[in-house]
Design a protein around this motif. Structure first.
Motif, mmCIF file in Angstrom:
data_model
loop_
_atom_site.group_PDB
_atom_site.id
_atom_site.type_symbol
_atom_site.label_atom_id
_atom_site.label_comp_id
_atom_site.label_asym_id
_atom_site.label_seq_id
_atom_site.Cartn_x
_atom_site.Cartn_y
_atom_site.Cartn_z
ATOM 1 N N THR A 107 61.754 37.807 63.472
ATOM 2 C CA THR A 107 62.387 39.723 64.247
ATOM 3 C C THR A 107 62.489 40.509 63.588
ATOM 4 N N THR A 153 66.300 32.879 66.202
ATOM 5 C CA THR A 153 65.395 33.416 67.501
ATOM 6 C C THR A 153 65.265 32.353 68.272
ATOM 7 N N ASP A 173 70.711 39.668 66.650
ATOM 8 C CA ASP A 173 69.605 39.026 66.521
ATOM 9 C C ASP A 173 69.588 39.075 65.575
#
Ligand code: GTP
Ligand code: MG
Length: 171
Positions: free
Chosen positions: A39, A20, A58
């Motif tokens: 995340t 990220t 992502d």
């Protein structure tokens, strides 16, 4: 005006490797986030290279979310695999996850470019990109173009070299 060609890239690697943070560095200033948290599941981000617009998936690297990665193998044109070069203890886990990815039916026959970031090169005990490549058995990848660069996602050092390489593979 002229519209840039678009490409979907899947960003994977173990949790805490810096995925990220890397994508955040690549995003334009106005859409950068200031605090990055682990995340959950995945997020979709956009960034641009010189001649390509990227849509990046992502993915979370946490064990319980890694089963999500494979659902995006079919629709991605490129893969970015991020490694924490200082996480010697989990290098073998990263290697196993990479091997599973490479052997997946949606990847195995596909000539998809894979960019590796040997990230966190600023850490005192970080392994070199050459050493990371060796531990991940990258020399065994014969059916896909691949490239590894050392990176520091905190400063952005090393990131553009990788983006230029994958852009060249995809345009
Ligand atoms: P998940 O979303 O959980 O899969 O993790 P991630 O791979 O997205 O990692 P993230 O970008 O959240 O970064 C994890 C931690 O590593 C954060 O504290 C970052 O600031 C730090 N970090 C990322 N890249 C670097 C780097 O190049 N050097 C150093 N020293 N720290 C980094
Ligand atoms: Mg993340």
């Amino acid at each position: 005006g002229l519209k840039k060609k678009e490409a979907n890239v899947l960003v994977v690697g173990l949790d805490n490797s810096g995925k990220t943070t890397i994508i955040n560095q690549l995003k334009p200033a106005e859409s950068k986030s200031h605090d990055i948290v682990p995340t959950i599941g995945f997020t979709v981000e956009k960034f641009s290279g010189k001649s390509l617009s990227f849509t990046a998936f992502d993915m979370s690297g946490q064990g319980r979310y890694r089963n999500l990665w494979e659902h995006y193998y079919k629709e991605c044109q490129g893969i970015i695999f991020v490694i924490d070069s200082s996480d010697r203890l989990r290098m073998v886990v990263a290697q196993e996850e990479l091997e599973q990815l490479l052997n997946h039916p949606d990847i195995v026959g596909k000539r998809i470019p894979i960019l590796f970031y040997a990230n966190k090169m600023d850490m005192r005990d970080a392994l070199s990109a050459v050493k990371v490549a060796h531990l991940l058995n990258l020399d065994k990848i014969s059916t896909k173009p691949w490239h590894i660069c050392a990176s520091n996602a905190l400063t952005g050092e090393g990131l553009s070299e990788g983006v230029e390489w994958i852009t060249g593979q995809l345009k």
